[in-house]
Design a protein around this motif. Structure first.
Motif, PDB file in Angstrom:
ATOM      1  N   SER A 123       0.832  -1.195   0.000  1.00 23.00           N
ATOM      2  CA  SER A 123       0.000   0.000   0.000  1.00 23.00           C
ATOM      3  C   SER A 123       0.875   1.257   0.000  1.00 23.00           C
ATOM      4  O   SER A 123       1.766   1.402   0.834  1.00 23.00           O
ATOM      5  N   ILE A 124       0.595   2.127  -0.942  1.00 23.85           N
ATOM      6  CA  ILE A 124       1.313   3.405  -1.002  1.00 23.85           C
ATOM      7  C   ILE A 124       0.972   4.245   0.228  1.00 23.85           C
ATOM      8  O   ILE A 124       1.818   4.963   0.758  1.00 23.85           O
ATOM      9  N   THR A 125      -0.255   4.093   0.720  1.00 23.85           N
ATOM     10  CA  THR A 125      -0.658   4.801   1.939  1.00 23.85           C
ATOM     11  C   THR A 125       0.205   4.361   3.117  1.00 23.85           C
ATOM     12  O   THR A 125       0.630   5.196   3.926  1.00 23.85           O
ATOM     13  N   ASP A 126       0.484   3.055   3.220  1.00 23.56           N
ATOM     14  CA  ASP A 126       1.347   2.555   4.300  1.00 23.56           C
ATOM     15  C   ASP A 126       2.767   3.113   4.170  1.00 23.56           C
ATOM     16  O   ASP A 126       3.391   3.471   5.169  1.00 23.56           O
ATOM     17  N   ILE A 127       3.272   3.190   2.947  1.00 22.41           N
ATOM     18  CA  ILE A 127       4.610   3.743   2.727  1.00 22.41           C
ATOM     19  C   ILE A 127       4.643   5.200   3.188  1.00 22.41           C
ATOM     20  O   ILE A 127       5.567   5.617   3.895  1.00 22.41           O
ATOM     21  N   CYS A 128       3.637   5.960   2.813  1.00 26.69           N
ATOM     22  CA  CYS A 128       3.576   7.378   3.207  1.00 26.69           C
ATOM     23  C   CYS A 128       3.446   7.524   4.724  1.00 26.69           C
ATOM     24  O   CYS A 128       4.140   8.359   5.336  1.00 26.69           O
TER      25      CYS A 128
END
Length: 154
Positions: A4-9
């Motif tokens: 998830s890109i949200t998790d990376i952010c």
């Protein structure tokens, strides 16, 4: 496993916040996790432009990781027990490049230091007390006034 890109952010944000708050060890864990998440994400990307952009982001995060790691290493160096453990007035051995190698410490230049303890004050020097000038008594009647009598008579 879906990255998830949200998790990376979110993890990048957490790593930066912990670094700003001085919790460098926790920040480093977050940074390592983000670099690994981006590495897994890169394996799933087929578009060359998008992949290149994520590689740049990964390099930036890795650089931030190195900055935080350097800060933590320097701070640990301040806390460690190393060369600053000798007392202030202690002499070092000349064979190890100590204080005795300094030409200013040569007895021909400076007189020898006194044997007294430098951290203890010497006893005070005695002072001769001379009597002050004689006080002349006034001749005459001395009046006393009572607080309760306004006329000045007792």
């Amino acid at each position: 496993m879906n990255i998830s890109i949200t998790d990376i952010c979110e993890n990048t944000k957490m790593g930066r916040e912990f670094a700003l708050l001085g919790n460098y060890e926790t920040a480093l864990v977050y940074y390592q996790g983000v670099v690994q998440q981006i590495h897994r994400l890169l394996q799933t990307i087929s578009d060359a432009n998008r992949k290149e952009r994520w590689q740049e982001i990964q390099q930036q995060i890795a650089q931030e990781y190195e900055y935080v790691k350097d800060i933590q290493t320097k701070l640990l160096g301040f806390k460690g027990d190393h060369h600053n453990t000798r007392p202030i007035n202690a002499r070092q051995s000349p064979q190890f490049g100590g204080l005795n190698d300094d030409p200013n410490n040569d007895p021909d230049y400076w007189p020898p230091t006194s044997p007294r303890e430098p951290d203890v004050w010497p006893p005070p020097t005695p002072v001769e007390h001379k009597p002050g000038p004689a006080v002349k008594q006034r001749q005459g009647r001395r009046e006393s006034y009572s607080l309760g009598n306004k006329s000045g008579r007792e």
